[in-house]
Design a protein around this motif. Structure first.
Motif: not given
Length: 79
Positions: A67-71
């Motif tokens: 996910s963008a958040g994890l990245k």
């Protein structure tokens, strides 16, 4: 080794308190118990099985969609 006991904790402070009360072993970060070790209230055991403290680690799947958040989190932690 199979351990039979009535107490399972996941909080560092709770583990330290239980060890201070004589409930058994506590696997905690060194900085949580350094004063108790120096005072002799606790003692270190099983040193041969303890990994060196070299910081925190983040484990995540290296394959598949991230996910963008994890990245974003990974980038912040790497910086």
């Amino acid at each position: 080794m199979e351990v039979d006991g009535p107490l399972t904790l996941d909080g560092q402070e709770l583990k330290v308190e239980a060890a201070l009360q004589g409930c058994g072993l506590a696997y905690v970060w060194n900085n949580r118990v350094v004063e108790h070790l120096e005072e002799g209230a606790l003692f270190r055991c099983l040193d041969d099985w303890c990994a060196p403290d070299d910081g925190l680690h983040l484990y995540y799947p290296s394959h598949g969609h991230l996910s963008a958040g994890l990245k974003a989190l990974i980038n912040v932690l790497r910086a």
